[in-house]
Design a protein around this motif. Structure first.
Motif: not given
Length: 438
Positions: A44, A52, A88
């Protein structure tokens, strides 16, 4: 099936198994049950916004998509803290056998793979999603090489939702290159390019940069189809690679194409139990119980000798009798006179509905049948009465000999008695056998 997230405290990241513009894919092991799965991650702090967004888009779509046997299974998602970095993560089914980018030389195996892929795309399209990046790298081998699963929904999008063209250029459909449209038909074009790639081990179009995109989007050319594929396979590809998207077949139509329909029926046949030739061949019958399939025939037969016996209901079996067997059963079941009557009734009806006999021909036919019936009955009655009287005569002789035998010890009389007894025995056998034949 409820999808549960696996938190960072419950799994351990392993070695990298893939790396690209989207991020990284690693092996992971669950601390709870030791299950190995794949983790698709982006950092991230250092990732690009597009990376992302792509991962978040994939998580959202997979969460909404119902599970399918030929789509890589979604296991959950989370955010993990590893050292000073935050990741993530998307948790997916781990398929260690890789993708289908290598040459698939066996056309039977190719058909099975393509059937799995078309089935997965039909499921995706029926849920209002376009994959947008169908290619060999995103088709993973499963079940020990027996099937494949569609993977990587990072470029996928919802139908009828405005979005810029996405996917891999050499697999894009002409309308996508021209920025006109991207929908289920575009996935079908990419499917055709993927089949060519599986056959040759390289993309359907050579990579010449802008020149390749110009050929895909604005020429009348089609991808080169290798000579090794069958005529059915060539026709299947022609249905996928039509430049006019309105003329391309849908996934529902492709599943009915002979190139794939035979595979589906063949696989269904292989997954069903073979038809038993006798009771002892039925390995899943009630005679097995909790015993293994190695129970001998003698052990099975011994179970039939119990007091309860066996249950002989059909249980789904259908009795099939041929015309010949019905005729034979009819002959054994009805006496001669009844058979003659049936023959008379049948012969009086025309075998051809379109041509009916005249009145004189019909009366002559009936008269002939009546005469035959009378003669048959006369012969039968003569046979019955003759048999009856002959047996009476033989038995009278037998009684007389028995009486004289009691009052005399004549050796000659004993010989006559033995002869009559033998004659009576043979005559009874002959009469019984004649009755059984008639």
């Amino acid at each position: 099936m409820e999808k549960q997230s696996i938190t960072n405290s419950s799994w351990i990241r392993g070695s990298y198994i893939g790396r690209g513009c989207f991020g990284t894919v690693s092996k992971a092991v669950s601390k709870l049950n030791g299950r190995v799965f794949a983790v698709k991650s982006v950092d991230l702090a250092t990732c690009l916004p597009s990376q992302s967004e792509s991962l978040e888009n994939e998580i959202t779509l997979l969460r909404s998509l119902e599970p399918h046997p030929h789509i890589v299974t979604f296991l959950g998602d989370d955010v993990s803290k590893e050292g000073t970095s935050s990741f993530r993560n998307l948790h997916l089914e781990y398929l260690p056998e890789g993708d289908v980018s290598n040459v698939v030389s066996d056309e039977t195996l190719l058909r099975r793979y393509v059937w799995c892929l078309v089935s997965a795309l039909r499921h995706v399209h029926s849920n209002g999603i376009v994959h947008c990046d169908v290619k060999a790298k995103n088709v993973l081998v499963a079940d020990g090489g027996g099937s494949v699963k569609l993977a990587d929904f990072g470029s996928a999008m919802e139908m009828e939702k405005p979005a810029p063209p996405r996917g891999s250029p050499l697999w894009m459909a002409p309308e996508v290159v021209r920025r006109e449209y991207q929908g289920p038909e575009s996935d079908v074009w990419s499917l055709g390019c993927t089949v060519v790639e599986m056959l040759t081990g390289k993309p359907a179009w050579e990579d010449h940069g802008f020149d390749s995109l110009s050929r895909i989007g604005f020429s009348n050319e089609s991808p080169f189809v290798p000579a090794g594929i069958s005529e059915l396979g060539r026709d299947f590809l022609e249905k996928c690679l039509r430049r006019d998207r309105s003329r391309r077949w849908s996934c529902d139509q492709l599943l009915e194409h002979p190139f794939l329909r035979r595979v589906h029926h063949h696989d269904s046949f292989l997954t069903t139990e073979s038809s038993p030739r006798c009771v002892l061949d039925w390995v899943n019958s009630e005679f097995e119980g909790e015993e293994s399939n190695t129970v001998s025939a003698m052990a099975r037969m011994s179970k039939l000798a119990t007091r309860e016996g066996a249950i002989w209901e059909s249980n789904g079996w259908i009795e099939v009798r041929s015309d010949a067997s019905e005729e034979l059963a009819e002959k054994l079941e009805y006496p001669v006179s009844t058979r003659a009557e049936l023959q008379l009734n049948i012969s009086s009806v025309s075998s051809d509905d379109s041509v009916s006999p005249s009145g004189s021909e019909e009366s002559a036919s009936v008269m002939t049948c009546e005469v035959s019936l009378v003669l048959l009955l006369v012969v039968e009655n003569i046979q019955i009465y003759a048999t009856f009287y002959i047996r009476i005569i033989v038995r009278m002789l037998y009684c007389c000999c028995c009486y004289h035998h009691q009052s005399s010890n004549n050796k000659k009389l004993r010989k006559y008695l033995s002869f009559i007894l033998s004659l009576n025995f043979l005559f009874v056998i002959a009469c019984d056998s004649d009755r059984s034949i008639s």
